[in-house]
Design a protein around this motif. Structure first.
Motif, PDB file in Angstrom:
ATOM      1  N   LYS A  48       0.827  -1.206   0.000  1.00  7.96           N
ATOM      2  CA  LYS A  48       0.000   0.000   0.000  1.00  7.96           C
ATOM      3  C   LYS A  48       0.861   1.256   0.000  1.00  7.96           C
ATOM      4  CE  LYS A  48      -3.720  -2.291   2.600  1.00  7.96           C
ATOM      5  NZ  LYS A  48      -2.972  -3.511   2.982  1.00  7.96           N
ATOM      6  N   SER A  49       2.129   1.103  -0.378  1.00  9.79           N
ATOM      7  CA  SER A  49       3.036   2.245  -0.481  1.00  9.79           C
ATOM      8  C   SER A  49       4.220   1.822  -1.339  1.00  9.79           C
ATOM      9  CB  SER A  49       3.534   2.687   0.899  1.00  9.79           C
ATOM     10  OG  SER A  49       4.407   1.696   1.451  1.00  9.79           O
ATOM     11  N   ASN A  50       5.005   2.792  -1.780  1.00  9.97           N
ATOM     12  CA  ASN A  50       6.212   2.476  -2.545  1.00  9.97           C
ATOM     13  C   ASN A  50       7.211   1.704  -1.694  1.00  9.97           C
ATOM     14  OD1 ASN A  50       5.686   3.613  -5.156  1.00  9.97           O
ATOM     15  ND2 ASN A  50       5.917   5.656  -4.272  1.00  9.97           N
ATOM     16  N   ALA A  51       7.320   2.075  -0.424  1.00 16.17           N
ATOM     17  CA  ALA A  51       8.264   1.382   0.465  1.00 16.17           C
ATOM     18  C   ALA A  51       7.868  -0.080   0.631  1.00 16.17           C
ATOM     19  CB  ALA A  51       8.305   2.077   1.823  1.00 16.17           C
ATOM     20  N   GLU A  93       1.180   3.273  -9.382  1.00 10.15           N
ATOM     21  CA  GLU A  93       2.521   3.723  -9.003  1.00 10.15           C
ATOM     22  C   GLU A  93       3.237   2.660  -8.174  1.00 10.15           C
ATOM     23  OE1 GLU A  93       4.616   7.080  -6.118  1.00 10.15           O
ATOM     24  OE2 GLU A  93       2.563   7.397  -6.823  1.00 10.15           O
ATOM     25  N   TYR A  94       2.559   2.077  -7.199  1.00  8.05           N
ATOM     26  CA  TYR A  94       3.181   1.071  -6.342  1.00  8.05           C
ATOM     27  C   TYR A  94       3.518  -0.195  -7.134  1.00  8.05           C
ATOM     28  CZ  TYR A  94       0.856   4.080  -2.884  1.00  8.05           C
ATOM     29  OH  TYR A  94       0.394   5.156  -2.168  1.00  8.05           O
ATOM     30  N   LYS A 103       9.844  -2.235 -11.128  1.00  2.00           N
ATOM     31  CA  LYS A 103      11.180  -1.649 -11.280  1.00  2.00           C
ATOM     32  C   LYS A 103      12.176  -2.297 -10.328  1.00  2.00           C
ATOM     33  CE  LYS A 103      13.766   2.706 -11.225  1.00  2.00           C
ATOM     34  NZ  LYS A 103      14.847   2.162 -10.378  1.00  2.00           N
ATOM     35  N   GLU A 104      11.743  -2.538  -9.097  1.00  2.00           N
ATOM     36  CA  GLU A 104      12.641  -3.161  -8.127  1.00  2.00           C
ATOM     37  C   GLU A 104      13.053  -4.558  -8.590  1.00  2.00           C
ATOM     38  OE1 GLU A 104      14.952  -3.197  -4.625  1.00  2.00           O
ATOM     39  OE2 GLU A 104      13.887  -1.545  -5.605  1.00  2.00           O
ATOM     40  N   MET A 105      12.130  -5.300  -9.158  1.00  3.32           N
ATOM     41  CA  MET A 105      12.465  -6.633  -9.682  1.00  3.32           C
ATOM     42  C   MET A 105      13.480  -6.520 -10.818  1.00  3.32           C
ATOM     43  SD  MET A 105      10.980  -8.737  -7.691  1.00  3.32           S
ATOM     44  CE  MET A 105      11.367 -10.260  -8.578  1.00  3.32           C
ATOM     45  N   HIS A 106      13.285  -5.546 -11.694  1.00  7.01           N
ATOM     46  CA  HIS A 106      14.274  -5.328 -12.761  1.00  7.01           C
ATOM     47  C   HIS A 106      15.628  -4.962 -12.158  1.00  7.01           C
ATOM     48  CE1 HIS A 106      11.822  -5.840 -16.309  1.00  7.01           C
ATOM     49  NE2 HIS A 106      10.931  -4.924 -15.933  1.00  7.01           N
ATOM     50  N   ASP A 107      15.626  -4.093 -11.171  1.00 13.36           N
ATOM     51  CA  ASP A 107      16.881  -3.686 -10.532  1.00 13.36           C
ATOM     52  C   ASP A 107      17.572  -4.869  -9.849  1.00 13.36           C
ATOM     53  OD1 ASP A 107      16.415  -1.108 -11.367  1.00 13.36           O
ATOM     54  OD2 ASP A 107      15.744  -0.367  -9.407  1.00 13.36           O
ATOM     55  N   LEU A 108      16.787  -5.849  -9.424  1.00 11.98           N
ATOM     56  CA  LEU A 108      17.338  -7.041  -8.779  1.00 11.98           C
ATOM     57  C   LEU A 108      17.815  -8.084  -9.796  1.00 11.98           C
ATOM     58  CD1 LEU A 108      14.720  -7.356  -5.900  1.00 11.98           C
ATOM     59  CD2 LEU A 108      17.180  -6.947  -5.612  1.00 11.98           C
ATOM     60  N   SER A 166      -0.738   3.540 -17.847  1.00  9.60           N
ATOM     61  CA  SER A 166       0.364   4.092 -17.048  1.00  9.60           C
ATOM     62  C   SER A 166       1.251   3.019 -16.440  1.00  9.60           C
ATOM     63  CB  SER A 166      -0.198   4.980 -15.928  1.00  9.60           C
ATOM     64  OG  SER A 166      -0.912   6.075 -16.458  1.00  9.60           O
ATOM     65  N   LEU A 167       0.890   1.763 -16.632  1.00  9.13           N
ATOM     66  CA  LEU A 167       1.705   0.671 -16.110  1.00  9.13           C
ATOM     67  C   LEU A 167       2.985   0.517 -16.911  1.00  9.13           C
ATOM     68  CD1 LEU A 167      -1.141  -1.897 -15.431  1.00  9.13           C
ATOM     69  CD2 LEU A 167       0.439  -1.015 -13.694  1.00  9.13           C
TER      70      LEU A 167
END
Length: 262
Positions: A100-103, A149-150, A156-161, A183-184
């Protein structure tokens, strides 16, 4: 997956759709290109014999639940990954989202990554890693713009990993009402929609951002195999056309859970 649209499929398809290696009786009936599984199919994981049986029938891929939120590992994941690989299937994996948040989205992606490594998923050779966004407690607290957005943050985090193949799963109605498809950061998603009359193949999901994969039943019955299964058609080839199937990571460890009636 924990489907919000499961009830309709159960009512209609429990009447006895049967699996066969023969062509569909109705030309418009959706195809079965892959299945998805979790501990709901078997707490201890599905046997090697099961995966060998569906492989022989022409089903070449599976999506396996690995994690949920920030602290849950599916107890059947390692067995399902090992046996599906041993049978020669393309292995994809999914995570049930609760962020429920970016974090929280970043934290869940990191948890997913750790558990993927734990259960034997190879980010460079295996298939898609999928974020399952459908939990009702999410959209009741955040707007479509925020949830989009979340979701993009998780992707993006998965790509960065280090994961190059990242996709989204949800229901067709959820996708178009509680997310903003255009927007996805991924297109051609995997959507669920269970047709009232499967032999017509209609209605299909509303693919408003490219046609991906269609989960068209959550209660499909294979002849001679106990239980019901989620089945999908792969329009885009994301789940069934990994560049070289031979490159999918093999395993020589067969997780035995007992005999399986074939």
């Amino acid at each position: 997956m924990n489907k919000f649209t499961k009830k309709l499929g159960a009512l209609v398809l429990s009447a006895g759709l049967a699996f066969s290696t023969c062509p569909n009786v109705f030309a418009d009936t959706p195809k079965i290109d892959f299945i998805d599984v979790s501990h709901h199919n078997n707490d201890s994981g599905l046997s090697l014999a099961f995966y060998q049986t569906i492989k022989k029938s022409g089903i070449n891929a599976v999506v396996i639940k690995v994690s949920d939120g920030q602290n849950y590992l599916d107890p059947a994941a390692s067995v399902n990954v090992a046996n599906a690989k041993q049978a020669g299937l393309i292995v994809n994996a999914y995570h049930y989202a609760r962020f429920k948040s970016n974090a929280e989205a970043k934290a869940e992606a990191k948890w997913f990554d750790k558990k993927l490594q734990l259960v034997g998923f190879d980010k460079s050779k295996d298939g898609q890693v999928v974020v399952d966004v459908e939990d009702p407690t999410i959209y009741s607290h955040v707007s479509a713009a925020s949830l989009t957005e979340y979701t993009n943050t998780f992707i993006k985090e998965m790509h960065d990993l280090g994961y190059s193949r990242v996709d989204l799963y949800t229901g067709s109605a959820f996708y178009n009402a509680h997310l903003e498809p255009k927007s996805l950061s991924v297109s051609e998603p995997w959507l669920a929609r269970y047709p009232l009359y499967p032999e017509t193949g209609q209605p299909q999901p509303d693919f408003s951002n490219g046609k991906g994969a269609w989960q068209w039943s959550s209660s499909y019955k294979f002849v001679g195999i106990p239980g019901v299964f989620d089945v999908s058609q792969d329009f885009s080839g994301k789940y069934t056309n990994v560049a070289k199937v031979d490159n999918a990571t093999p395993t020589k460890v067969v997780k035995k859970i007992g005999s399986f009636p074939c």
